[in-house]
Enzyme design. Structure first.
Site, PDB file in Angstrom:
ATOM      1  N   ASP A 106       7.661 -46.266  -7.941  1.00  0.00           N
ATOM      2  CA  ASP A 106       7.946 -47.368  -8.865  1.00  0.00           C
ATOM      3  C   ASP A 106       6.889 -47.324  -9.970  1.00  0.00           C
ATOM      4  O   ASP A 106       7.030 -46.596 -10.952  1.00  0.00           O
ATOM      5  CB  ASP A 106       7.929 -48.677  -8.059  1.00  0.00           C
ATOM      6  CG  ASP A 106       8.512 -49.860  -8.788  1.00  0.00           C
ATOM      7  OD1 ASP A 106       8.224 -50.009  -9.985  1.00  0.00           O
ATOM      8  OD2 ASP A 106       9.234 -50.671  -8.181  1.00  0.00           O
ATOM      9  N   PHE A 155      14.551 -54.553  -8.612  1.00  0.00           N
ATOM     10  CA  PHE A 155      14.003 -54.502  -7.262  1.00  0.00           C
ATOM     11  C   PHE A 155      15.133 -54.179  -6.283  1.00  0.00           C
ATOM     12  O   PHE A 155      16.129 -54.881  -6.227  1.00  0.00           O
ATOM     13  CB  PHE A 155      13.320 -55.816  -6.887  1.00  0.00           C
ATOM     14  CG  PHE A 155      12.367 -55.646  -5.753  1.00  0.00           C
ATOM     15  CD1 PHE A 155      11.120 -55.068  -5.945  1.00  0.00           C
ATOM     16  CD2 PHE A 155      12.725 -56.018  -4.465  1.00  0.00           C
ATOM     17  CE1 PHE A 155      10.239 -54.874  -4.891  1.00  0.00           C
ATOM     18  CE2 PHE A 155      11.851 -55.836  -3.401  1.00  0.00           C
ATOM     19  CZ  PHE A 155      10.607 -55.254  -3.618  1.00  0.00           C
TER      20      PHE A 155
HETATM   21  O1  LIG Z   1       5.038 -46.692  -7.073  1.00  0.00           O
HETATM   22  P1  LIG Z   1       4.556 -47.994  -6.481  1.00  0.00           P
HETATM   23  O2  LIG Z   1       4.698 -49.130  -7.466  1.00  0.00           O
HETATM   24  O3  LIG Z   1       3.182 -47.903  -5.949  1.00  0.00           O
HETATM   25  O4  LIG Z   1       5.547 -48.385  -5.284  1.00  0.00           O
HETATM   26  C1  LIG Z   1       5.963 -47.485  -4.294  1.00  0.00           C
HETATM   27  C2  LIG Z   1       5.425 -47.836  -2.948  1.00  0.00           C
HETATM   28  O5  LIG Z   1       5.721 -49.202  -2.623  1.00  0.00           O
HETATM   29  C3  LIG Z   1       6.405 -49.277  -1.384  1.00  0.00           C
HETATM   30  O6  LIG Z   1       5.516 -49.459  -0.309  1.00  0.00           O
HETATM   31  P2  LIG Z   1       4.955 -50.902   0.141  1.00  0.00           P
HETATM   32  O7  LIG Z   1       3.595 -51.110  -0.404  1.00  0.00           O
HETATM   33  O8  LIG Z   1       5.980 -51.943  -0.162  1.00  0.00           O
HETATM   34  O9  LIG Z   1       4.840 -50.722   1.720  1.00  0.00           O
HETATM   35  P3  LIG Z   1       6.054 -50.458   2.748  1.00  0.00           P
HETATM   36  O10 LIG Z   1       6.453 -49.013   2.594  1.00  0.00           O
HETATM   37  O11 LIG Z   1       5.493 -50.749   4.097  1.00  0.00           O
HETATM   38  O12 LIG Z   1       7.176 -51.386   2.378  1.00  0.00           O
HETATM   39  C4  LIG Z   1       7.101 -47.936  -1.286  1.00  0.00           C
HETATM   40  O13 LIG Z   1       7.423 -47.620   0.044  1.00  0.00           O
HETATM   41  C5  LIG Z   1       6.109 -46.983  -1.889  1.00  0.00           C
HETATM   42  O14 LIG Z   1       5.161 -46.529  -0.950  1.00  0.00           O
HETATM   43  O1  HPA Z   2      12.210 -51.760  -5.776  1.00  0.00           O
HETATM   44  C1  HPA Z   2      11.520 -51.777  -4.733  1.00  0.00           C
HETATM   45  N1  HPA Z   2      12.020 -52.298  -3.574  1.00  0.00           N
HETATM   46  C2  HPA Z   2      11.313 -52.336  -2.411  1.00  0.00           C
HETATM   47  N2  HPA Z   2      10.076 -51.882  -2.308  1.00  0.00           N
HETATM   48  C3  HPA Z   2       9.517 -51.355  -3.413  1.00  0.00           C
HETATM   49  N3  HPA Z   2       8.290 -50.821  -3.584  1.00  0.00           N
HETATM   50  C4  HPA Z   2       8.199 -50.418  -4.843  1.00  0.00           C
HETATM   51  N4  HPA Z   2       9.345 -50.700  -5.520  1.00  0.00           N
HETATM   52  C5  HPA Z   2      10.193 -51.274  -4.632  1.00  0.00           C
END
Ligand SMILES: O=P(O)(O)OC[C@H]1O[C@H](OP(=O)(O)OP(=O)(O)O)[C@H](O)[C@@H]1O
Ligand code: HPA
Ligand SMILES: [Mg+2]
Length: 185
Positions: A106, A155
């Site tokens: 993201d 999202f």
């Molecule tokens: O490019 P970014 O903006 O850094 O977002 C991407 C990261 O965000 C989410 O993890 P999260 O921190 O939500 O943890 P999760 O995988 O346990 O949901 C996703 O799984 C990626 O690892």
């Molecule tokens: O769009 C999203 N959805 C859920 N988790 C995420 N973490 C980064 N971007 C996202």
């Protein structure tokens, strides 16, 4: 399941399956020279759990499965920018060919941090495979070898992706209705 919370289905279960098969084929070709040697898939929990298990099974050649758990989103829809290691790798990756497996890139903040962290452990190679990327949300450019789908800056949830730990169990990827995170429901 989660009636009314999903505004639209962005990527269906079938589209995900087809893409995983395609990515596995590309990865298999690129790592053919290892002949079943030192490929290590590093899944980034929790989001990458579905991609990791499906990709590993679709990949014709053997690979070791390792996991790290990091978190930067918590119960928000934007990255805190602070990446926390909740679980580190169990094994040394020095000299190994490491492929990071992610569900989504993201802002790029999590991956940028992770790449630096893993590179310092001296792997033989370090590449990234992500199912999803949001090109319009990128704050840090990160080198991505394998990308499944480019998606709009919305999202999304499902197939491992959560909002406040919900929706990971959906078999498809959908846009979360903004009412869910604006109303505090
Ligand atoms: O490019 P970014 O903006 O850094 O977002 C991407 C990261 O965000 C989410 O993890 P999260 O921190 O939500 O943890 P999760 O995988 O346990 O949901 C996703 O799984 C990626 O690892
Ligand atoms: O769009 C999203 N959805 C859920 N988790 C995420 N973490 C980064 N971007 C996202
Ligand atoms: Mg999350």
């Amino acid at each position: 399941m989660y009636d009314g919370d999903i505004a639209s289905v962005l990527i269906s279960e079938q589209q995900i399956n087809d893409k995983i098969t395609e990515l596995a084929k590309q990865i298999d070709e690129d790592y053919q020279h290892l002949r079943g040697g030192d490929l290590v898939l590093v899944g980034v929990l929790k989001g990458a759990v579905m991609v990791m298990t499906d990709l590993a099974r679709a990949l014709p050649q053997p690979a070791q499965l390792e996991f790290m758990a990091v978190s930067s989103y918590g119960s928000s829809t934007s990255s805190s920018g602070v990446v926390r290691i909740l679980k580190d790798l169990d094994r040394d990756i020095a000299g190994k060919h490491v492929l990071i497996v992610e569900d989504i890139i993201d802002s790029g903040l999590t991956l940028s941090w992770l790449l630096k962290n893993l590179a310092s452990r001296d792997p033989a190679s370090l590449e990234v495979c992500t199912l999803l990327r949001k090109p319009d949300a990128v704050q840090v450019e990160v080198p991505l070898r394998y990308v499944g789908f480019d998606i709009p800056n919305e999202f999304v949830v499902g197939y491992g992706l959560d909002f406040a730990e919900r929706y990971r169990d959906l078999p498809y990827i959908g846009s979360l209705d903004p009412k869910v995170y604006t109303s505090g429901a």
